[in-house]
Design a protein around this motif. Sequence first.
Motif, PDB file in Angstrom:
ATOM      1  N   THR A 195       3.547  45.102  92.767  1.00 29.86           N
ATOM      2  CA  THR A 195       3.011  44.948  93.943  1.00 29.86           C
ATOM      3  C   THR A 195       1.938  43.813  93.891  1.00 29.86           C
ATOM      4  OG1 THR A 195       1.293  46.574  93.322  1.00 29.86           O
ATOM      5  CG2 THR A 195       3.115  47.304  94.547  1.00 29.86           C
ATOM      6  N   THR A 196       1.445  43.915  92.848  1.00 29.16           N
ATOM      7  CA  THR A 196       0.204  42.435  92.570  1.00 29.16           C
ATOM      8  C   THR A 196       0.699  41.520  91.585  1.00 29.16           C
ATOM      9  OG1 THR A 196      -1.467  44.086  93.293  1.00 29.16           O
ATOM     10  CG2 THR A 196      -2.128  41.932  92.249  1.00 29.16           C
ATOM     11  N   ILE A 197       0.656  40.110  91.888  1.00 30.24           N
ATOM     12  CA  ILE A 197       0.716  39.144  90.782  1.00 30.24           C
ATOM     13  C   ILE A 197      -0.385  37.936  90.883  1.00 30.24           C
ATOM     14  CG2 ILE A 197       2.518  37.736  92.092  1.00 30.24           C
ATOM     15  CD1 ILE A 197       4.035  37.321  89.442  1.00 30.24           C
ATOM     16  N   ASN A 198      -0.972  37.714  89.810  1.00 29.54           N
ATOM     17  CA  ASN A 198      -1.857  36.545  89.637  1.00 29.54           C
ATOM     18  C   ASN A 198      -1.230  35.434  89.178  1.00 29.54           C
ATOM     19  OD1 ASN A 198      -4.123  34.911  89.567  1.00 29.54           O
ATOM     20  ND2 ASN A 198      -5.451  36.664  88.527  1.00 29.54           N
ATOM     21  N   LEU A 199      -1.218  34.244  90.034  1.00 30.80           N
ATOM     22  CA  LEU A 199      -0.518  33.166  89.393  1.00 30.80           C
ATOM     23  C   LEU A 199      -1.376  31.850  89.518  1.00 30.80           C
ATOM     24  CD1 LEU A 199       3.216  33.378  90.760  1.00 30.80           C
ATOM     25  CD2 LEU A 199       2.287  33.701  88.503  1.00 30.80           C
ATOM     26  N   ARG A 200      -2.888  32.340  89.403  1.00 28.02           N
ATOM     27  CA  ARG A 200      -3.809  31.435  89.660  1.00 28.02           C
ATOM     28  C   ARG A 200      -3.849  30.191  88.279  1.00 28.02           C
ATOM     29  NH1 ARG A 200     -10.217  32.945  88.728  1.00 28.02           N
ATOM     30  NH2 ARG A 200     -11.071  30.443  88.691  1.00 28.02           N
TER      31      ARG A 200
END
Length: 775
Positions: A654-659
């Motif tokens: 549900t949540t992905i951080n590709l910063r």
Amino acid sequence: MSTVSLLDFSVELLFEIFDNLDTQTILKTLRPICTKLYEAAKAYHRYKVILSTSNISYMALVKHVIKPENVTSLSLIDSNRMQSDSSMSFSNLFQVDTFIRLQELRLDWISNELLIEFIHHTVPRLKYLSISFCKESNVTNDVILGYLSLAVTQSNLRNIHFDISKMSNTFVLEKQHLVTTFLRHLTVDTIVFSRYITILSNCTHLQQLTMNNCDVESHNMNMMSTFSISHQQLLFLTINECSLSNMMLHFLLSFTPSLNHLTIISKRQDAIESRLSHHTWEPFIQNRLLNLTKFQFYFSHRVTQKTSYDCTLHGLMQPFETPFWLLEKQWLVTCDYILALSELNIYTKPIAPRNEKLIIRYDTSPSNGTYRLLTKDCSNSTEHTFLEKEFTLDSCTVTNAAAHILEAAFKNNTTLSTVNLGNNKLVHGAMFLLNAIFNIKNLHTLRIRCDQLSAQHFAHLGSLLSRNTSLIHLSFHKNQISFEGLRSLIVGLGFNETLETLIFEDIGIDGSPSNQSQPNGAIEDELAQYVAKILNVNKAMKTLVLPCVRHSAAGIQNLMDALKINTTLKCISLDAHGIDSRGAKFVADALENNTTLSTMSLALNSIGFEGAKYIANALEKNSVLNTLNLRANDIKSDGAMYLSHALRKNSTLTTINLRATQIGPLGSKYIGEMLQENKGLVEINLENNGIEDEGIEHIANALYHNEMLRMLNLSHNNIGAVGARLLANAIKSNTTLTSIVLTNNPIGKEGKQDLMSAMEDRITVITIDIDPKYH
């Protein structure tokens, strides 16, 4: 039933009521109500008037309403103290000789010229006189005493109170003025012992003496036989700012055996070793102060590195827990330890304690003495409340003795469950403090922030944790930890089977055997083995946030082998662990096999696009992970392609951080295509990826079709007005997105206007965060 009004009372009854009211209430509240009360106030002849030179308007009101002959008690206070202009304000309004019924007079710091005028005209009628003398005047205080002595011979005045604590000239009572014979109350500043004896000798009717301190030297005690005086009339003695030892105090008090009330205030924070003779008070009072009915005191002591380790509040209070104190005299004593000041205060009620934020208190009681942990009530700064569940020790110096005091307070405590340590100096008291904390029976949360603990302290903490069965949450924040200390702690945790949360946040590690140019150090990998043991042994662990230690691929393999078979862990953070594409392969293998992990953070590693491919393959098979953080991994557009392919099929993440993963416009194309089909993602962070207007077109197109995404972060992507318009048009059609972040993008005024219009046209509410400096 008939009712009685105040107006039905006779004048005599009204006067009886006025006798119990202050003058301001009579003049400002009752007098204006009606004619009857107006006339009663005008005729009332027993006014007790208090005038201050700081309130000239009220002084003028009294002059206008009250006849001086109707005043029986007058207090005149010069609030400016020793400024003759202030006393002039009274002389301009009143004639002293018109106060013909005055019986009580109090004069505080008025000019000596005005004082002489009062002596001439009022003393013959007075029953009570109180004078606080000025520091400076054109008329010396010795002359004042001369005038007063003459007036006393012509009056019945026998109750005189002097406050000469502010006098800077020669000590006025060294001469035997007649007035000193009739002194009942006297207040003085610090005096030497010889002047104390002079006061007792000359003031033969003195009943109450207040002084700031008395300077008694050892040679005075040696000369005790030369002082034959025993002042039998003194009933009340108060010593403020007392710096005398108990031995010196006993010597001083031996000259006043008739005392009924004794008050001693000592707040000099003497080292406790120099004053630790409180057991001598009981025999002294029993033998020398037989008439003493009230004993009030406040003794303050410092807790230093030299203070004995076995110092406890209960031990300090034992002299006051005898039948003499608790039953015969019923003098209950309290001991407070103020943690922020490393200060012990021993005092009797009702003397007010120090108003500090955190206090350990011990109260004596006829039954059993009790420890209490108190904290300041934020809603009332003068009150302290019982600290029940959470104890916070912040910015304190903890010595061995202080930690021992805490240990005694924590012992048998059944309400505390959380301890927070922050910014404390624990160099000398850390061992005892840790022992004290782990003595808390129901301890389940321990947070340690910014405290400097040595490797030895961490080893001791590890040892305590290896045996502890109650602690559930343990966290470290902004601590500086040596590598050896960290290893000792992790080793101890390998034997703990009950800890559920272990967090190392923003930790600095000193003395690592391997630096970053040598990431394959054997000792770092040994540390990974100990962490793996935690995962194997502890079946309760749910959250594990590990410190930033670079491991080799072999070290990561050890960790992932343990994670692969672990069935309880829900969250793990492996930020900055030196994980490259080889390590990512082991991580992916663990994700394929683990059936409970819901959150994984791999930020600040170097998995690259190859590592992203391994992770993507695992996501196609994993059905439990819902949050993945890949921030600051250089996966580039190829990595985005692999992940996008996997997320088209995965519906649990549900949540992905590709910063800051360098995906660029091409990578955003793959992300956009994935978002058109994905049925699980609710939040995606694409911050700082160089997407620009070229790439944002693909993200915008996805928003026309996506019905799951709630939060989208596109800050720091060099998106201009064109990209903003594309997003605005997509937002109008999308009804599920609730928040979009576009800070630090040069969208300009046109871009902002397009976005604001889209918000207004949208059926559902959305928050758009835009940086003002780019408008």
